[in-house]
Scaffold this active site. Sequence first.
Site, mmCIF file in Angstrom:
data_model
loop_
_atom_site.group_PDB
_atom_site.id
_atom_site.type_symbol
_atom_site.label_atom_id
_atom_site.label_comp_id
_atom_site.label_asym_id
_atom_site.label_seq_id
_atom_site.Cartn_x
_atom_site.Cartn_y
_atom_site.Cartn_z
ATOM 1 N N THR A 192 77.830 -55.226 -0.913
ATOM 2 C CA THR A 192 76.462 -54.729 -0.865
ATOM 3 C C THR A 192 75.878 -54.467 -2.233
ATOM 4 O O THR A 192 76.449 -53.713 -3.017
ATOM 5 C CB THR A 192 76.415 -53.405 -0.065
ATOM 6 O OG1 THR A 192 76.924 -53.677 1.235
ATOM 7 C CG2 THR A 192 75.013 -52.869 0.035
ATOM 8 N N ARG A 220 76.812 -56.906 15.230
ATOM 9 C CA ARG A 220 76.837 -55.619 14.530
ATOM 10 C C ARG A 220 75.771 -55.598 13.426
ATOM 11 O O ARG A 220 75.631 -56.530 12.646
ATOM 12 C CB ARG A 220 78.210 -55.410 13.910
ATOM 13 C CG ARG A 220 78.369 -54.092 13.140
ATOM 14 C CD ARG A 220 78.179 -54.264 11.655
ATOM 15 N NE ARG A 220 78.623 -53.087 10.906
ATOM 16 C CZ ARG A 220 78.478 -52.939 9.598
ATOM 17 N NH1 ARG A 220 77.910 -53.883 8.889
ATOM 18 N NH2 ARG A 220 78.892 -51.849 8.992
ATOM 19 N N VAL A 221 75.022 -54.523 13.383
ATOM 20 C CA VAL A 221 74.069 -54.297 12.302
ATOM 21 C C VAL A 221 74.558 -53.084 11.534
ATOM 22 O O VAL A 221 74.875 -52.053 12.134
ATOM 23 C CB VAL A 221 72.655 -54.050 12.860
ATOM 24 C CG1 VAL A 221 71.697 -53.631 11.757
ATOM 25 C CG2 VAL A 221 72.142 -55.304 13.573
ATOM 26 N N ASP A 223 74.303 -50.450 7.893
ATOM 27 C CA ASP A 223 73.293 -49.566 7.303
ATOM 28 C C ASP A 223 72.304 -50.345 6.444
ATOM 29 O O ASP A 223 71.228 -49.842 6.133
ATOM 30 C CB ASP A 223 73.975 -48.482 6.463
ATOM 31 C CG ASP A 223 74.868 -49.063 5.358
ATOM 32 O OD1 ASP A 223 75.360 -50.202 5.508
ATOM 33 O OD2 ASP A 223 75.064 -48.371 4.345
ATOM 34 N N ASP A 245 80.929 -47.652 4.056
ATOM 35 C CA ASP A 245 81.151 -47.862 5.484
ATOM 36 C C ASP A 245 79.860 -47.574 6.264
ATOM 37 O O ASP A 245 79.602 -46.455 6.695
ATOM 38 C CB ASP A 245 82.284 -46.930 5.936
ATOM 39 C CG ASP A 245 82.616 -47.123 7.396
ATOM 40 O OD1 ASP A 245 81.855 -47.796 8.113
ATOM 41 O OD2 ASP A 245 83.663 -46.599 7.823
HETATM 42 C C1 SD4 Z 1 77.925 -52.385 5.686
HETATM 43 N N1 SD4 Z 1 77.293 -51.018 3.835
HETATM 44 O O1 SD4 Z 1 77.448 -53.348 6.268
HETATM 45 C C2 SD4 Z 1 77.765 -52.320 4.199
HETATM 46 C C3 SD4 Z 1 79.031 -52.702 3.534
HETATM 47 C C4 SD4 Z 1 79.172 -52.186 2.129
HETATM 48 O O2 SD4 Z 1 80.382 -51.873 0.263
HETATM 49 O O3 SD4 Z 1 78.343 -51.551 1.560
HETATM 50 N N2 SD4 Z 1 80.268 -52.386 1.489
HETATM 51 O O4 SD4 Z 1 78.535 -51.491 6.264
#
Ligand code: SD4
Length: 327
Positions: A192, A220-221, A223, A245
């Site tokens: 991300t 799945r979506v 954040d 997460d």
């Molecule tokens: C998620 N936040 O889809 C993202 C993954 C992420 O560092 O940030 N990983 O959950």
Amino acid sequence: PKKFPVVVSTWPFIEAVRAAWRSVDKGSSAVEAVVEGCSACEELRCDGTVGPGGSPNENGETMLDALIMDGVTMEVGAVAAMRYVKDGIRAAWLVMKHSQHTLLAGEGASAFAISMGLPGPMNLSSPESLKKWLDWKENRCQPNFRKNVVPANGCGPYKPKHGGMDVSTESCEMGTIEYRLIPLVGPHNHDTISMAVIDKMGHIAVGTSTNGATFKIPGRVGDGPIAGSSAYADDEVGGCGATGDGDIMMRFLPCYQVVESMRQGMKPEQAAKDAVSRIARKFPDFVGAVVAVDKNGSHAGACHGWTFQYSVRDPNMDDVQVFTVLP
Ligand code: SD4
């Protein structure tokens, strides 16, 4: 000394920050610079995990989540679980510019993005993502995102443990199998970019682009496309980006929390720590981080469960600087 422009990004995504900086330093708006910065990360597949070609889901397919938010108008554009189009942040931007909606998901998001001129439909897998998926499929006792179900292969039930790198054993019908837990979201699976830009006018925008959590259940979506969770901006206060997460973090809207805490007078560091500790109190095992920037360009990060790094470029630096935050 000049305060603006300022670019802040999760992780040492140096080329992405440089791209945003080049754009905003030439006089682009904060929104345009966020698009340039996040797009650079998608093209470069920052860390091998942002953009197309990374984080296969249970079916081996890469799907993208992205969001952009203008802190002046409070407009938001976002795409979720988007297939077949590689340009996540541009698709989010098109939703903001050319629709009255905030969030488009799935096939509809892809169709809209393509109708607005983005290239597609195309396969978002790469040789690396396919290999990762095949390796995972071959491992009989696979870590995954399902819980309280016994998989047909006789393993489990597996309890997801995000970010863990420990060796674990599980009993299968074949005997006991020892395997290293694959961090579904972890230090080497950053996935991300979340970026905040303050332009020369002092206006702020934020954006996020991710291919989400590895081996997620299709549909799945995370954040990423949720305003207030992976990113949030308000010109009157500042902005925030988050990583980690997403399944846990989106329950707390940590970036909304950060911005509202700064509005109430907290400094970026205090606001970032507070937002992370609210999550950690309920989910001590969660892995995640936020980076906060106030409207004057002061910044700070906070993290839990991993060491976090974020990148900054401002007028007083010769190049991008990386800051390390310990949990
Ligand atoms: C998620 N936040 O889809 C993202 C993954 C992420 O560092 O940030 N990983 O959950």
